[in-house]
Design an enzyme around this catalytic site. Structure first.
Site, PDB file in Angstrom:
ATOM      1  CG  ASP A 169      -4.926   4.400   7.391  1.00  0.00           C
ATOM      2  OD1 ASP A 169      -3.733   4.286   7.756  1.00  0.00           O
ATOM      3  OD2 ASP A 169      -5.357   3.861   6.348  1.00  0.00           O
TER       4      ASP A 169
ATOM      5  CG  HIS B  48      -1.774   3.292   4.957  1.00  0.00           C
ATOM      6  ND1 HIS B  48      -2.933   2.641   5.333  1.00  0.00           N
ATOM      7  CD2 HIS B  48      -1.025   2.392   4.289  1.00  0.00           C
ATOM      8  CE1 HIS B  48      -2.887   1.387   4.900  1.00  0.00           C
ATOM      9  NE2 HIS B  48      -1.740   1.219   4.264  1.00  0.00           N
TER      10      HIS B  48
ATOM     11  CB  SER C 223      -0.943   0.016   1.209  1.00  0.00           C
ATOM     12  OG  SER C 223      -0.208  -0.111   2.421  1.00  0.00           O
TER      13      SER C 223
END
Length: 356
Positions: A331, A334, A41
């Site tokens: 979040d 991240h 990610s």
């Protein structure tokens, strides 16, 4: 503008300017150069949108500060590291996801991301949530090469593949989810040193196969200080939400072994330039001294309570902080766009001297 905000903006501008000067000095760019991203990610710009997985970020409040406030599948409030690397190298402003239905043939000429949020070097990591494994990403890369030949012709396609810059980020989810959190299977099979050895061997195999397909200049990111992510502070840090010592040590040991292995692989593949990028130390310095970088909060994320929310738990019903630029984390896992704007120049500064 407050004084500290001014200093923060000035610091960011100077970092980017230094990187641009280095690029011009090294003369790294040429008409055949593209950026191709693989991994998790940190670099996924939307591939998971097209997969049958719950690990998605194509809904609000993700993308809150992106162009048009659009949730594209990037795990953040705006641009992520792969975008900023592409723009920092002068290739293009945004790095599109290879699986994006709106991808056009011209996008292929300057690069795409094959990364899949949540994946890792361990195939089990991808299998648990129906993600693209690292090997799936290589298969997509082979498909990309064939499409590139159709668009540019065989000779130019070969030049693009050989001249392109490749960036890889993986290992984070293997340690976080597959070994420490989600399933006890790997902990039954492996102790921490043997599991790290498995991951490093898999990383080595991936890099060597990527090289066999034509890649020559490859940057491989180490893992982040995983124990200090807000989610891990909540789940493993006790009442004080400290950085868990066992996970912290595992992250450090993985990075040490990965760095050593990549030096060995690079020595064997003498026509290649494979560079290990230490993001752990730099990010840890931000977390330890946030005031030096203009951050007010590094233990709690911007989305929701900031304690555990990520992916579907960070959704349109979740409140968000008023100014994400004050937060290192968007979040509970991240980084914010602002954090990425600090990390990306560091990566480029480490990478650029090895590009020629």
């Amino acid at each position: 503008m407050h004084f500290f905000s001014f200093l923060r903006a000035l610091s960011s501008m100077l970092s980017l300017l230094l990187v641009l000067v280095q690029i011009l000095k090294a003369q790294t760019l040429n008409p055949n150069q593209a950026l191709l991203a693989f991994g998790d990610s940190i670099l996924d710009t939307g591939n998971n949108n097209m997969l049958p997985t719950v690990l998605k970020a194509n809904f609000p409040p993700y993308g809150r500060d992106f162009i048009g406030q659009k949730a594209t599948g990037r795990f953040g409030n705006g641009k992520i590291i792969s975008d900023l690397i592409a723009s920092g190298l002068g290739i293009k402003e945004l790095l599109p996801a290879y699986l994006d239905p709106e991808l056009n043939s011209q996008d292929l000429l300057t690069g795409v991301s094959f990364a899949s949020g949540g994946t890792g070097y361990d195939n089990l990591t991808a299998q648990m949530d129906h993600l693209l494994s690292m090997w799936d990403q290589l298969e997509l890369f082979k498909e990309y090469i064939e499409k590139l030949k159709e668009v540019a012709g065989d000779e130019k396609a070969r030049s693009i593949v050989s001249d392109s810059l490749y960036i890889v980020s993986a290992g984070n989810n293997d340690l976080l989810r597959t070994y420490f959190d989600s399933t006890p299977i790997r902990r039954i099979e492996y102790d921490i040193p043997s599991y790290i050895h498995l991951l490093v061997q898999s990383a080595s195999s991936f890099i060597q196969e990527l090289h066999q397909l034509g890649a020559q200049r490859i940057a491989v990111l180490g893992v982040f200080p995983l124990a200090c992510l807000p989610a891990q502070r909540t789940l493993r840090g006790g009442l004080k939400r400290d950085c868990d010592k066992e996970l912290f040590a595992a992250s450090v040991n993985f990075n040490i072994q990965l760095s050593s292995k990549l030096k060995s692989v690079s020595a064997q593949l003498q026509d290649s330039k494979i560079v290990y990028i230490d993001v752990h130390s730099n990010v840890l310095d931000i977390i330890t001294h946030p005031q030096n970088y203009g951050f007010q909060e590094v233990k709690v994320a911007c989305c929701g309570t900031g304690l555990v929310e990520v992916a579907i738990l960070c959704n349109e019903l979740s409140p968000t902080c008023s100014n994400p630029s004050n937060y290192f984390f968007w979040d509970a896992i991240h980084p914010t766009e602002r954090a990425c704007e600090i990390i990306a120049p560091w990566i480029l500064q480490s990478w650029i001297p090895f590009l020629n």
